[in-house]
Motif scaffolding. Sequence first.
Motif, mmCIF file in Angstrom:
data_model
loop_
_atom_site.group_PDB
_atom_site.id
_atom_site.type_symbol
_atom_site.label_atom_id
_atom_site.label_comp_id
_atom_site.label_asym_id
_atom_site.label_seq_id
_atom_site.Cartn_x
_atom_site.Cartn_y
_atom_site.Cartn_z
ATOM 1 N N ARG A 113 -48.206 -3.714 4.106
ATOM 2 C CA ARG A 113 -49.577 -3.231 4.295
ATOM 3 C C ARG A 113 -50.541 -3.872 3.307
ATOM 4 N NH1 ARG A 113 -50.746 3.245 4.829
ATOM 5 N NH2 ARG A 113 -52.908 3.149 5.549
ATOM 6 N N ILE A 114 -50.094 -4.048 2.054
ATOM 7 C CA ILE A 114 -50.980 -4.626 1.042
ATOM 8 C C ILE A 114 -50.569 -6.059 0.679
ATOM 9 C CG2 ILE A 114 -51.555 -2.361 0.108
ATOM 10 C CD1 ILE A 114 -49.687 -2.958 -2.248
ATOM 11 N N GLY A 115 -49.585 -6.601 1.393
ATOM 12 C CA GLY A 115 -49.155 -7.969 1.100
ATOM 13 C C GLY A 115 -48.420 -8.091 -0.212
ATOM 14 N N PHE A 116 -47.606 -7.093 -0.529
ATOM 15 C CA PHE A 116 -46.833 -7.098 -1.764
ATOM 16 C C PHE A 116 -45.360 -7.310 -1.401
ATOM 17 C CE2 PHE A 116 -44.958 -4.489 -5.405
ATOM 18 C CZ PHE A 116 -45.086 -5.517 -6.321
ATOM 19 N N ASP A 117 -45.051 -8.523 -0.952
ATOM 20 C CA ASP A 117 -43.700 -8.859 -0.529
ATOM 21 C C ASP A 117 -43.458 -10.348 -0.748
ATOM 22 O OD1 ASP A 117 -44.991 -10.222 1.591
ATOM 23 O OD2 ASP A 117 -44.881 -8.447 2.879
ATOM 24 N N LEU A 118 -42.272 -10.798 -0.347
ATOM 25 C CA LEU A 118 -41.890 -12.189 -0.587
ATOM 26 C C LEU A 118 -41.849 -13.002 0.703
ATOM 27 C CD1 LEU A 118 -39.009 -11.575 -3.163
ATOM 28 C CD2 LEU A 118 -41.401 -12.160 -3.641
ATOM 29 N N THR A 119 -42.665 -12.627 1.667
ATOM 30 C CA THR A 119 -42.651 -13.330 2.958
ATOM 31 C C THR A 119 -43.364 -14.673 2.904
ATOM 32 O OG1 THR A 119 -44.639 -12.119 3.651
ATOM 33 C CG2 THR A 119 -42.499 -11.163 4.245
ATOM 34 N N ARG A 120 -44.243 -14.883 1.920
ATOM 35 C CA ARG A 120 -44.975 -16.148 1.823
ATOM 36 C C ARG A 120 -44.948 -16.669 0.377
ATOM 37 N NH1 ARG A 120 -50.520 -14.300 4.998
ATOM 38 N NH2 ARG A 120 -49.493 -13.303 6.788
ATOM 39 N N PRO A 121 -43.795 -16.963 -0.168
ATOM 40 C CA PRO A 121 -43.697 -17.320 -1.591
ATOM 41 C C PRO A 121 -44.496 -18.553 -1.976
ATOM 42 C CG PRO A 121 -41.657 -17.827 -0.436
ATOM 43 C CD PRO A 121 -42.487 -17.014 0.501
ATOM 44 N N GLY A 122 -44.410 -19.614 -1.166
ATOM 45 C CA GLY A 122 -45.124 -20.849 -1.500
ATOM 46 C C GLY A 122 -46.630 -20.647 -1.497
ATOM 47 N N GLN A 123 -47.118 -19.998 -0.464
ATOM 48 C CA GLN A 123 -48.558 -19.757 -0.363
ATOM 49 C C GLN A 123 -49.047 -18.853 -1.480
ATOM 50 O OE1 GLN A 123 -50.376 -17.110 2.826
ATOM 51 N NE2 GLN A 123 -50.979 -19.122 3.616
ATOM 52 N N ASP A 124 -48.278 -17.792 -1.786
ATOM 53 C CA ASP A 124 -48.672 -16.862 -2.839
ATOM 54 C C ASP A 124 -48.695 -17.539 -4.212
ATOM 55 O OD1 ASP A 124 -48.950 -14.813 -1.015
ATOM 56 O OD2 ASP A 124 -46.936 -14.023 -1.340
#
Length: 258
Positions: free
Chosen positions: A98-109
Amino acid sequence: MVRAESWFPIRRRRLRTEILLVLGLSLGASAVYSVVSLLAKATSGTALADQTATINGSLSDRPWLDLTYQLLAIGFDLVPVALVLYLLAISGGNPFRRIGFDLTRPGQDLGRGALLVLVVGVPGIVLYVVWRLLGFSAAVVAAPLDGQWYTVPVLVLAALRAALQEEVIVVGYLFTRLRQLGWRKWQIIVGAAVLRGSYHLYQGPGPFVGNVAMGVIFGWCYWRWGRVMPLVVAHWIIDIISFVGYPLALGLAPALFG
């Protein structure tokens, strides 16, 4: 049974109460103490530029006890972070996604976090020097811990603690709840930024302005990206540089200038 038309005012009151309780247990309390600390500095009879603001101080003169206290403090300070994730979860949906606090986009983050370090972190150091020269900031002692074997690991954890507290609570959680209360985009961004600045007031009015500016940038990025993870990455890196760089600089100074 509560009628549908009366449910919304009740829900809004519950959300406001929830926000006040969360902030009272976390950074809202820090903001109140920060205001009192600034008042104490302003009425001490000593110029603000001649005073210090200590972060990550030693908690005991016995190393094993100091380490224990440090780890306990970091652990308990993260409880409000777990609380807001729980509150978001029971209100529906996966709170991490919901708040984008995960590891689904490591490179972009990581890339976006590094960009924020350059945009916010480097100018922040320059601004601190300017505020000090103008007398609008106390001398911030970022890491007065004694040089023990655990000093650097504890400072890295303290930096992570600060990043998680501020970005998950003040951005991820608060943005979600204020949006549910009907606040508009810039009301939310500016309101959260002022809160961010307020719990840094113990350092002086200069750092307050700097952290409000940081809050506006971070808030705008979150609104655009919908992910809190780049903010956590950026904040963690900035604080590691501030916390760990301080004792390392002190250790190198005698060799370089002695």
